[in-house]
Write a protein that holds these residues in place. Structure first.
Motif, PDB file in Angstrom:
ATOM      1  N   CYS A  54       0.921  -1.139   0.048  1.00 50.51           N
ATOM      2  CA  CYS A  54       0.019   0.024  -0.210  1.00 50.51           C
ATOM      3  C   CYS A  54       0.994   1.255  -0.005  1.00 50.51           C
ATOM      4  CB  CYS A  54      -1.006  -0.280   1.179  1.00 50.51           C
ATOM      5  SG  CYS A  54      -1.921   1.190   1.409  1.00 50.51           S
ATOM      6  N   THR A  55       0.419   2.122  -0.804  1.00 48.41           N
ATOM      7  CA  THR A  55       1.144   3.418  -0.862  1.00 48.41           C
ATOM      8  C   THR A  55       0.586   4.453   0.044  1.00 48.41           C
ATOM      9  OG1 THR A  55       0.098   4.318  -2.611  1.00 48.41           O
ATOM     10  CG2 THR A  55       2.057   2.991  -3.262  1.00 48.41           C
ATOM     11  N   ALA A  56       1.214   5.618   0.124  1.00 50.49           N
ATOM     12  CA  ALA A  56       0.372   6.899   0.849  1.00 50.49           C
ATOM     13  C   ALA A  56      -0.767   7.323   0.025  1.00 50.49           C
ATOM     14  CB  ALA A  56       1.662   7.752   1.122  1.00 50.49           C
ATOM     15  N   ALA A  57      -0.589   7.243  -1.087  1.00 53.65           N
ATOM     16  CA  ALA A  57      -1.846   7.728  -2.122  1.00 53.65           C
ATOM     17  C   ALA A  57      -2.987   6.752  -2.142  1.00 53.65           C
ATOM     18  CB  ALA A  57      -1.180   7.689  -3.709  1.00 53.65           C
ATOM     19  N   GLN A  58      -2.641   5.386  -1.809  1.00 52.95           N
ATOM     20  CA  GLN A  58      -3.601   4.542  -1.783  1.00 52.95           C
ATOM     21  C   GLN A  58      -4.534   4.540  -0.476  1.00 52.95           C
ATOM     22  OE1 GLN A  58      -1.124   1.029  -2.959  1.00 52.95           O
ATOM     23  NE2 GLN A  58      -2.434   0.742  -4.651  1.00 52.95           N
ATOM     24  N   LEU A  59      -3.635   4.871   0.501  1.00 53.05           N
ATOM     25  CA  LEU A  59      -4.207   5.117   1.989  1.00 53.05           C
ATOM     26  C   LEU A  59      -5.041   6.286   1.859  1.00 53.05           C
ATOM     27  CD1 LEU A  59      -4.446   4.484   4.918  1.00 53.05           C
ATOM     28  CD2 LEU A  59      -2.158   5.860   5.228  1.00 53.05           C
ATOM     29  N   ASP A  60      -4.748   7.400   1.245  1.00 50.20           N
ATOM     30  CA  ASP A  60      -5.579   8.392   1.078  1.00 50.20           C
ATOM     31  C   ASP A  60      -6.822   7.949   0.418  1.00 50.20           C
ATOM     32  OD1 ASP A  60      -3.732   9.952   2.235  1.00 50.20           O
ATOM     33  OD2 ASP A  60      -2.956  10.927   0.328  1.00 50.20           O
ATOM     34  N   LEU A  61      -6.836   7.299  -0.688  1.00 55.08           N
ATOM     35  CA  LEU A  61      -8.188   6.799  -1.398  1.00 55.08           C
ATOM     36  C   LEU A  61      -8.878   5.960  -0.346  1.00 55.08           C
ATOM     37  CD1 LEU A  61      -6.732   5.542  -4.806  1.00 55.08           C
ATOM     38  CD2 LEU A  61      -8.057   7.362  -4.388  1.00 55.08           C
ATOM     39  N   ALA A  62      -8.158   5.016   0.375  1.00 53.94           N
ATOM     40  CA  ALA A  62      -8.992   4.384   1.476  1.00 53.94           C
ATOM     41  C   ALA A  62      -9.645   5.411   2.480  1.00 53.94           C
ATOM     42  CB  ALA A  62      -8.070   3.358   2.093  1.00 53.94           C
ATOM     43  N   ARG A  63      -9.114   6.217   2.977  1.00 52.95           N
ATOM     44  CA  ARG A  63      -9.421   7.166   3.857  1.00 52.95           C
ATOM     45  C   ARG A  63     -10.698   8.092   3.164  1.00 52.95           C
ATOM     46  NH1 ARG A  63      -4.129   9.277   6.838  1.00 52.95           N
ATOM     47  NH2 ARG A  63      -3.724   7.686   8.095  1.00 52.95           N
ATOM     48  N   GLU A  64     -10.608   8.453   2.007  1.00 53.82           N
ATOM     49  CA  GLU A  64     -11.620   9.041   1.216  1.00 53.82           C
ATOM     50  C   GLU A  64     -12.789   8.192   1.378  1.00 53.82           C
ATOM     51  OE1 GLU A  64     -12.144  11.822  -2.585  1.00 53.82           O
ATOM     52  OE2 GLU A  64     -11.161   9.826  -3.039  1.00 53.82           O
ATOM     53  N   LEU A  65     -12.663   6.933   0.782  1.00 51.04           N
ATOM     54  CA  LEU A  65     -13.788   6.025   0.757  1.00 51.04           C
ATOM     55  C   LEU A  65     -14.417   5.663   2.253  1.00 51.04           C
ATOM     56  CD1 LEU A  65     -15.683   3.936  -0.656  1.00 51.04           C
ATOM     57  CD2 LEU A  65     -13.933   2.144  -0.105  1.00 51.04           C
ATOM     58  N   ARG A  66     -13.525   5.421   3.106  1.00 52.84           N
ATOM     59  CA  ARG A  66     -14.023   5.257   4.613  1.00 52.84           C
ATOM     60  C   ARG A  66     -14.927   6.271   4.856  1.00 52.84           C
ATOM     61  NH1 ARG A  66      -9.605   5.780   9.189  1.00 52.84           N
ATOM     62  NH2 ARG A  66      -9.998   8.002   8.504  1.00 52.84           N
ATOM     63  N   GLU A  67     -14.520   7.611   4.832  1.00 53.96           N
ATOM     64  CA  GLU A  67     -15.194   9.045   5.212  1.00 53.96           C
ATOM     65  C   GLU A  67     -16.423   8.890   4.327  1.00 53.96           C
ATOM     66  OE1 GLU A  67     -14.489  10.378   7.907  1.00 53.96           O
ATOM     67  OE2 GLU A  67     -13.450   8.613   8.058  1.00 53.96           O
ATOM     68  N   SER A  68     -16.585   8.683   3.093  1.00 52.18           N
ATOM     69  CA  SER A  68     -17.768   8.717   2.250  1.00 52.18           C
ATOM     70  C   SER A  68     -18.867   7.714   2.645  1.00 52.18           C
ATOM     71  CB  SER A  68     -17.350   8.621   0.734  1.00 52.18           C
ATOM     72  OG  SER A  68     -16.428   9.450   0.283  1.00 52.18           O
ATOM     73  N   ILE A  69     -18.397   6.771   2.958  1.00 49.85           N
ATOM     74  CA  ILE A  69     -19.266   5.394   3.401  1.00 49.85           C
ATOM     75  C   ILE A  69     -19.735   6.015   4.898  1.00 49.85           C
ATOM     76  CG2 ILE A  69     -19.324   3.278   4.599  1.00 49.85           C
ATOM     77  CD1 ILE A  69     -17.185   2.340   2.648  1.00 49.85           C
ATOM     78  N   HIS A  70     -18.938   6.510   5.646  1.00 50.67           N
ATOM     79  CA  HIS A  70     -19.540   7.186   6.792  1.00 50.67           C
ATOM     80  C   HIS A  70     -20.568   8.149   6.580  1.00 50.67           C
ATOM     81  CE1 HIS A  70     -19.705   8.084  11.005  1.00 50.67           C
ATOM     82  NE2 HIS A  70     -19.585   9.151  10.967  1.00 50.67           N
ATOM     83  N   ALA A  71     -20.366   9.088   5.803  1.00 54.41           N
ATOM     84  CA  ALA A  71     -21.507  10.183   5.709  1.00 54.41           C
ATOM     85  C   ALA A  71     -22.503   9.611   5.162  1.00 54.41           C
ATOM     86  CB  ALA A  71     -20.687  11.272   4.704  1.00 54.41           C
ATOM     87  N   ALA A  72     -22.598   8.854   4.080  1.00 59.24           N
ATOM     88  CA  ALA A  72     -23.664   8.096   3.198  1.00 59.24           C
ATOM     89  C   ALA A  72     -24.332   7.224   4.265  1.00 59.24           C
ATOM     90  CB  ALA A  72     -23.283   7.194   2.040  1.00 59.24           C
ATOM     91  N   ALA A  73     -23.942   6.457   5.135  1.00 59.52           N
ATOM     92  CA  ALA A  73     -24.333   5.457   6.049  1.00 59.52           C
ATOM     93  C   ALA A  73     -25.030   6.321   7.282  1.00 59.52           C
ATOM     94  CB  ALA A  73     -23.639   4.741   6.606  1.00 59.52           C
ATOM     95  N   THR A  74     -24.453   7.591   7.671  1.00 58.97           N
ATOM     96  CA  THR A  74     -24.841   8.413   8.644  1.00 58.97           C
ATOM     97  C   THR A  74     -26.201   8.907   7.793  1.00 58.97           C
ATOM     98  OG1 THR A  74     -22.737   8.706   9.623  1.00 58.97           O
ATOM     99  CG2 THR A  74     -24.580  10.426  10.061  1.00 58.97           C
ATOM    100  N   ALA A  75     -26.284   9.326   6.752  1.00 59.53           N
ATOM    101  CA  ALA A  75     -27.299  10.188   6.412  1.00 59.53           C
ATOM    102  C   ALA A  75     -28.491   8.986   6.130  1.00 59.53           C
ATOM    103  CB  ALA A  75     -27.094  10.664   4.697  1.00 59.53           C
ATOM    104  N   ALA A  76     -28.330   7.834   5.651  1.00 58.86           N
ATOM    105  CA  ALA A  76     -29.232   6.939   5.544  1.00 58.86           C
ATOM    106  C   ALA A  76     -29.757   6.323   6.879  1.00 58.86           C
ATOM    107  CB  ALA A  76     -28.630   5.648   4.944  1.00 58.86           C
ATOM    108  N   ALA A  77     -28.955   6.323   8.102  1.00 57.08           N
ATOM    109  CA  ALA A  77     -29.483   6.182   9.191  1.00 57.08           C
ATOM    110  C   ALA A  77     -30.361   7.007   9.890  1.00 57.08           C
ATOM    111  CB  ALA A  77     -28.395   5.837  10.202  1.00 57.08           C
ATOM    112  N   VAL A  78     -30.427   8.419   9.640  1.00 57.90           N
ATOM    113  CA  VAL A  78     -31.171   9.471  10.117  1.00 57.90           C
ATOM    114  C   VAL A  78     -32.086   9.856   8.952  1.00 57.90           C
ATOM    115  CG1 VAL A  78     -29.602  10.237  11.762  1.00 57.90           C
ATOM    116  CG2 VAL A  78     -29.678  11.355   9.329  1.00 57.90           C
ATOM    117  N   GLN A  79     -32.267   8.921   7.607  1.00 61.15           N
ATOM    118  CA  GLN A  79     -33.087   9.296   6.585  1.00 61.15           C
ATOM    119  C   GLN A  79     -33.005  10.547   5.864  1.00 61.15           C
ATOM    120  OE1 GLN A  79     -36.905   7.647   8.476  1.00 61.15           O
ATOM    121  NE2 GLN A  79     -36.312   5.626   8.617  1.00 61.15           N
ATOM    122  N   ASP A  80     -31.921  10.772   5.744  1.00 64.14           N
ATOM    123  CA  ASP A  80     -31.563  12.322   5.021  1.00 64.14           C
ATOM    124  C   ASP A  80     -30.999  11.784   3.595  1.00 64.14           C
ATOM    125  OD1 ASP A  80     -32.074  14.236   7.297  1.00 64.14           O
ATOM    126  OD2 ASP A  80     -29.929  14.361   7.605  1.00 64.14           O
TER     127      ASP A  80
END
Length: 192
Positions: A54-80
């Motif tokens: 894993c490179t630093a750039a790939q870690l950045d991609l992973a963190r971007e995905l992690r935060e995107s999943i968190h944002a979408a799952a949070t919105a879905a949980a509160v029905q936004d």
């Protein structure tokens, strides 16, 4: 030579929400569980998504995905409405990998990554899992941890769908202990 000590992984049964748990206590003293590229490799291996490196750039991609999943799952949980940027990142990561679902002799689904396993292949599996969960294709519901410092998105598969904590061993116990100590301070005689 002393190696760096990292916080333990918080493992769960749902890949996508477990991945978002690699950053915990988001509303308190945040705990980053994948601070280095090698630590992401370790986390992926735990979930049978072993990659070569894993490179630093790939870690950045992973963190971007992690935060995107968190944002979408949070919105879905509160029905936004789902955040458009988060949806785009999840869709992009899902499409960028070369992973294939395979059936094991035990009748379980596993993922086979490309021959030269890349982080992008593993991220595509995580993104596909997030799509399945957020789209409501599984039996359960998205919820948010009741801990005011955590508020992690988790997938509740309890029979009543009323689970309050992302993890009973951490957030749940912490809240129960705090409530117990508060009651002890209010009623000091009850401890006798």
């Amino acid at each position: 030579m002393r190696t760096a000590s990292f916080p333990d992984f918080r493992l769960g049964k749902v890949l996508a929400t477990s991945f978002t748990g690699t950053l915990s206590e988001r509303h308190g003293d945040a705990v980053e569980r994948i601070p280095t590229p090698h630590r992401l490799v370790d986390w992926l291996a735990v979930y049978d998504l072993a990659v070569d490196s894993c490179t630093a750039a790939q870690l950045d991609l992973a963190r971007e995905l992690r935060e995107s999943i968190h944002a979408a799952a949070t919105a879905a949980a509160v029905q936004d409405a789902l955040p458009a940027f988060a949806v785009q990142v999840i869709n992009d990561r899902s499409a960028q990998g070369r992973a294939a679902a395979i059936l094991t002799p035990e009748g379980e689904r596993r993922w086979r990554l490309g021959s030269a396993s890349r982080v992008e292949d593993a991220l595509s599996v995580i993104a596909a899992d997030a799509i399945s969960v957020i789209a409501g294709e599984r039996d359960g519901k998205l919820a948010l941890c009741a801990s005011p410092t955590c508020q992690a998105a988790f997938f509740d598969t309890s029979q009543s769908r009323t689970r309050k904590w992302c993890d009973m061993n951490t957030c749940g116990n912490r809240q129960k202990k705090a409530r117990f100590h508060a009651n002890q301070r209010k009623n000091p005689r009850s401890a006798e």
